[in-house]
Design an enzyme around this catalytic site. Structure first.
Site, PDB file in Angstrom:
ATOM      1  N   GLY A   3       0.821  -1.195   0.000  1.00 35.45           N
ATOM      2  CA  GLY A   3       0.000   0.000   0.000  1.00 35.45           C
ATOM      3  C   GLY A   3       0.856   1.247   0.000  1.00 35.45           C
ATOM      4  O   GLY A   3       2.086   1.195   0.014  1.00 35.45           O
ATOM      5  N   GLU A  15      -0.687  -1.960  -6.923  1.00 37.70           N
ATOM      6  CA  GLU A  15      -1.548  -0.908  -7.483  1.00 37.70           C
ATOM      7  C   GLU A  15      -0.734   0.323  -7.859  1.00 37.70           C
ATOM      8  O   GLU A  15      -0.854   0.843  -8.967  1.00 37.70           O
ATOM      9  CB  GLU A  15      -2.588  -0.480  -6.447  1.00 37.70           C
TER      10      GLU A  15
END
Length: 504
Positions: free
Chosen positions: A270, A295
């Site tokens: 993250g 991501e």
């Protein structure tokens, strides 16, 4: 670099206009899909022009709001500008803007918090309603009308496909050398016509470098020359480094036990200082030939690639500090051979996460003694940012870590509590909790075993006796599978709301 150099599709030249003229094409009450993912690749000029238009309409007694769909969070030029003029009716799927957050938590803006892997498919299924306009940043347009993506792909493929009208914002500050760094997969379909995604390694190309758009839908092309709002990461502090150290030690232990290969498995992390501290720990750690499947590619992963420790990384966006961005631009030919940017329906795809065996590391707000995790809400009711992609990875990863300092607000708040005030990830999806105090490996444990391990290894010493007392008393009354004292389970949060502290 002129706009004409970037817009090489001749038919679009007649559609070049100002941001104000383009914003005038967005209907009041419409659903607007905008590019952007974690402060990267969002339109800059058009949202600000739209905010000025909304402000003028309101002054004239004509309230004007739109619903905004993106990939994830954007920046003040988009979320902040539109929220400031009360221009957003519904926001999805994730945000991190303080003005947006205030509007959401005071009931002035609706917010649909969604798993990031769900957004594109829910749009395709028609669950979200009609998409009226797509506003998408690109770095250029090819002579045949295909689009060169920018620093984030996010949901852009879906917005371009589904929107009735498309507005393109061409950012001439994004280096042209990013051309070729993207991998846009067009093989997804709506059930019952889905087929397996042909990927078995995170570095495999399965698509094409460019986005497609129906030229007839493009109603405006707007120029901008403005960089992304660079994320400012503080240097990892002692707490972040301690958390990172626990994770690195655990990964080495798993290798020795034969549960991980020596080059680990693809890494997801993250956004934030703790994540960068973990990646910095890997930089000096014993692991080689690492890969990333994440991501957002941020500073720590870029440094791993630069050092040769990481051989490739797949993401949907690049969000870097100013210093890291300068390095990225200076060595872009090197990075282009090692980085792929994909749509978030691929970067966050649960089946791919499981197939590739991802090692996932995500932040949390709090965890309770049984391993339930709250990633989104403060004191049960107030939204922070959103669940993002953490759920996509938590349930499906080979290893799933949730990390947090053990206390917040100068020690007034314990991040390990008797019961979470809101649950995003149930105990069934949480394998490993880590604070600076230690690491709790919860795999294969019963709820009561989990509770003791979490109290012993993750709770701050100031709160550990209070948690132990609660757990001991809970075991003397009521059901014993997951012992609770319901009248006290949320009393820590109630006390904090009343006094500003969880301390008795």
């Amino acid at each position: 670099m002129t706009l004409a150099d970037r817009v090489r599709y001749a038919d679009f030249h007649s559609r070049i206009m100002s941001a104000e003229d383009a914003a005038a094409l967005i209907p009041a009450g419409g659903n607007v899909g905008m590019s952007g993912f974690t402060g990267a690749g969002y339109p800059k000029a058009i949202p600000q022009a739209l905010a000025r238009r909304i402000e003028a309409e309101r002054a004239a007694g004509r309230p004007f709001r739109v619903s905004v769909w993106t990939g994830a969070s954007t920046a003040p030029e988009l979320d902040g500008a539109l929220a400031q003029v009360d221009g957003i009716e519904m926001r999805l799927p994730f945000q991190s803007d303080p003005v947006c957050r205030d509007k959401i938590n005071t009931g002035q803006m609706h917010f649909s918090d969604m798993h990031l892997s769900h957004v594109a498919q829910h749009a395709w299924f028609g669950f979200l309603g009609r998409l009226d306009v797509a506003v998408v940043e690109v770095l250029g347009i090819l002579p045949d009308g295909r689009l060169i993506p920018s620093t984030a792909v996010g949901n852009n493929k879906t917005w371009l496909d589904l929107a009735d009208k498309v507005i393109l914002e061409v950012n001439t500050q994004v280096p042209e050398q990013m051309d070729g760094m993207h991998d846009i997969y067009y093989g997804t379909a709506v059930p019952p016509h889905r087929k397996p995604i042909p990927m078995t390694q995170p570095h495999e190309r399965i698509g094409e470098p460019y986005l497609r758009v129906d030229p007839a839908k493009v109603v405006a092309v707007v120029a901008t020359h403005q960089g992304d709002r660079n994320t400012r990461f503080a240097a990892p502090d002692a707490v972040s480094n301690q958390i990172a150290g626990h994770i690195i030690d655990f990964l080495q232990h798993e290798v020795r036990q034969g549960r991980l290969p020596r080059d680990l498995l693809p890494l997801q992390s993250g956004v934030g200082n703790v994540a960068n501290a973990v990646l910095a720990g890997l930089l000096t750690g014993p692991f080689e030939n690492l890969t990333g499947f994440t991501e957002v590619l941020q500073d720590g992963m870029l440094e791993l690639i630069k050092s040769g420790k990481m051989v490739s990384a797949s993401a949907t966006a690049i969000s870097l500090s100013s210093a890291a961005l300068a390095d990225f631009h200076a060595n872009i030919d090197f990075y282009r051979e090692r980085i792929l940017l994909r749509p978030q329906e691929i970067s966050n795809h649960p089946e791919l996460v499981r197939r590739l065996g991802i090692i996932a590391m995500n932040a949390m707000i709090e965890a309770d003694i049984y391993g339930n995790v709250n990633s989104t809400h403060l004191m049960g009711s107030s939204m922070m940012n959103g669940i993002g992609g953490s759920g996509d990875f938590a349930r499906n990863s080979y290893l799933s870590f949730f990390v947090t300092p053990s206390v917040a607000k100068g020690g007034a708040i314990s991040c390990i509590v008797p019961m979470c005030s809101h649950v995003d990830h149930t105990e069934h999806d949480v394998q490993i909790l880590v604070t600076e105090q230690g690491l709790a490996d919860l795999r294969g444990l019963s709820p009561r075993q989990r509770a003791q391990v979490i109290i012993d290894r993750c709770a701050h010493p100031d709160f550990r006796p209070l948690l132990q007392d609660y757990f001991d008393r809970a075991q003397r009354a009521g059901g014993q599978h997951t012992p609770h004292i319901l009248g006290e389970a949320l009393s820590w949060h109630q006390r904090c709301l009343a006094t500003g502290s969880m301390r008795p």
